[in-house]
Design an enzyme around this catalytic site. Structure first.
Site, mmCIF file in Angstrom:
data_model
loop_
_atom_site.group_PDB
_atom_site.id
_atom_site.type_symbol
_atom_site.label_atom_id
_atom_site.label_comp_id
_atom_site.label_asym_id
_atom_site.label_seq_id
_atom_site.Cartn_x
_atom_site.Cartn_y
_atom_site.Cartn_z
ATOM 1 N NE ARG A 133 48.816 19.437 63.386
ATOM 2 C CZ ARG A 133 47.728 20.022 62.887
ATOM 3 N NH1 ARG A 133 46.987 20.806 63.674
ATOM 4 N NH2 ARG A 133 47.376 19.838 61.632
ATOM 5 C CE LYS A 157 51.634 21.006 61.552
ATOM 6 N NZ LYS A 157 52.131 20.081 60.509
ATOM 7 C CG HIS A 222 52.349 12.679 64.873
ATOM 8 N ND1 HIS A 222 51.704 13.892 64.952
ATOM 9 C CD2 HIS A 222 52.371 12.355 63.551
ATOM 10 C CE1 HIS A 222 51.355 14.294 63.729
ATOM 11 N NE2 HIS A 222 51.744 13.369 62.872
ATOM 12 N NE ARG A 225 47.594 15.147 64.195
ATOM 13 C CZ ARG A 225 46.656 16.053 63.956
ATOM 14 N NH1 ARG A 225 45.798 16.365 64.907
ATOM 15 N NH2 ARG A 225 46.577 16.643 62.778
ATOM 16 C CG HIS A 248 44.927 16.841 58.193
ATOM 17 N ND1 HIS A 248 44.686 15.477 58.089
ATOM 18 C CD2 HIS A 248 45.946 16.950 59.091
ATOM 19 C CE1 HIS A 248 45.506 14.812 58.863
ATOM 20 N NE2 HIS A 248 46.281 15.679 59.486
ATOM 21 C CE1 TYR A 257 46.427 8.969 60.739
ATOM 22 C CE2 TYR A 257 45.625 10.876 59.532
ATOM 23 C CZ TYR A 257 46.430 10.329 60.507
ATOM 24 O OH TYR A 257 47.249 11.134 61.231
#
Length: 282
Positions: A133, A157, A222, A225, A248, A257
């Site tokens: 990210r 995150k 992004h 990514r 994730h 995806y």
């Protein structure tokens, strides 16, 4: 609570504060707002995109859930908040030819060992080669640079750490950059002891895209990514492995995806399914 208990990132805290400040500007005292007042936000947010309304509503629902848990309120009025139906947009991706053009341009410019050009090459290698990210990349400390192992420890995150691979090409570019970079504790230092900003990263990529003959609005951290994830799936990567690489928490986020790889999946079924083989006489 968000910072101490959930380990929310600074960008998340800023976003929550912005949503709460905006709602307070519309309603006044949020702590004592009633259902009727919250219902009126539908009109105030009428011109916003469904995704923005959903995010703002989510912020307020969590806020009132917190007040209820803490005993500040005995009721939860958030049921009156709008709940727009939203569809998660499909990720924008770059094709292999565009990726090749970006790298060709970056490598040509970095051949002269100019620090700024080598930095851009490293940023591109890390975004597309490791799927980082934007915030993860620009905030990397210098100590995160791998010495012997081809892995990088990244804090994502929620303060969650994960290991991501670093390609041999990226390690070579990193070595070149480390020899040229200014002093500082970050891998990509900026003025005042800070690191390169996300905004500047966006600008660097769009400028590179323009020089490579690619529409700048097609390129962002992004998008790179997304390309990393999509092209790994095309190459046969397992979805669970991809989930780990991307950081994730929920595999449902990673599954978005799979739509871009539908052609390969159809071909796989046609080629590998037992009935398909039987009908071919295999």
């Amino acid at each position: 609570m968000l910072a101490a208990e959930r380990g929310a990132a600074q960008n998340t805290l800023v976003a929550y504060r912005r949503d709460l400040d905006g709602a307070e500007a519309e309603l006044g005292d949020l702590v004592h707002a009633d259902r009727e007042q919250l219902g009126a936000l539908s009109k105030a947010w009428a011109d916003l995109a469904p995704a923005s309304v959903a995010r703002k509503s989510s912020t307020l629902r969590q806020f009132y859930g917190f007040l209820l848990d803490e005993g500040v309120r005995t009721d939860d009025p958030s049921a009156a908040l709008p709940r727009p139906a939203i569809r998660r947009p499909l990720p924008r991706i770059l094709g292999h030819s565009d990726i090749a053009a970006l790298f060709a341009q970056a490598e040509t410019e970095a051949a002269g060992e100019r620090a700024a050009a080598v930095r851009t090459l490293v940023l591109l290698e890390m975004l597309y080669g490791s799927g980082l990210r934007a915030t993860e990349l620009v905030s990397l400390p210098l100590s995160a640079v791998p010495r012997d192992a081809p892995l990088l420890t990244v804090t994502g995150k929620g303060g969650q750490a994960r290991m991501v691979p670093v390609s041999s090409a990226a390690r070579t570019a990193l070595s070149r950059w480390v020899a040229l970079r200014p002093e500082g504790k970050y891998l990509f230092p900026s003025r005042g002891g800070k690191h390169l900003t996300r905004v500047r990263l966006f600008q660097l990529l769009k400028d590179l895209a323009a020089r490579a003959g690619i529409a700048p609005d097609k390129v962002s951290p992004h998008v790179l990514r997304h390309a990393f994830a999509t092209h790994l799936l095309e190459g046969g990567a397992d979805l669970r492995v991809l989930q780990t690489l991307l950081g994730h928490a929920d595999i449902a986020t990673t599954q978005i995806y799979t739509h871009v790889d539908s052609a390969r999946l159809v071909a796989l079924v046609n080629e590998r399914h037992p009935l398909a083989r039987a009908r071919r006489g295999d």
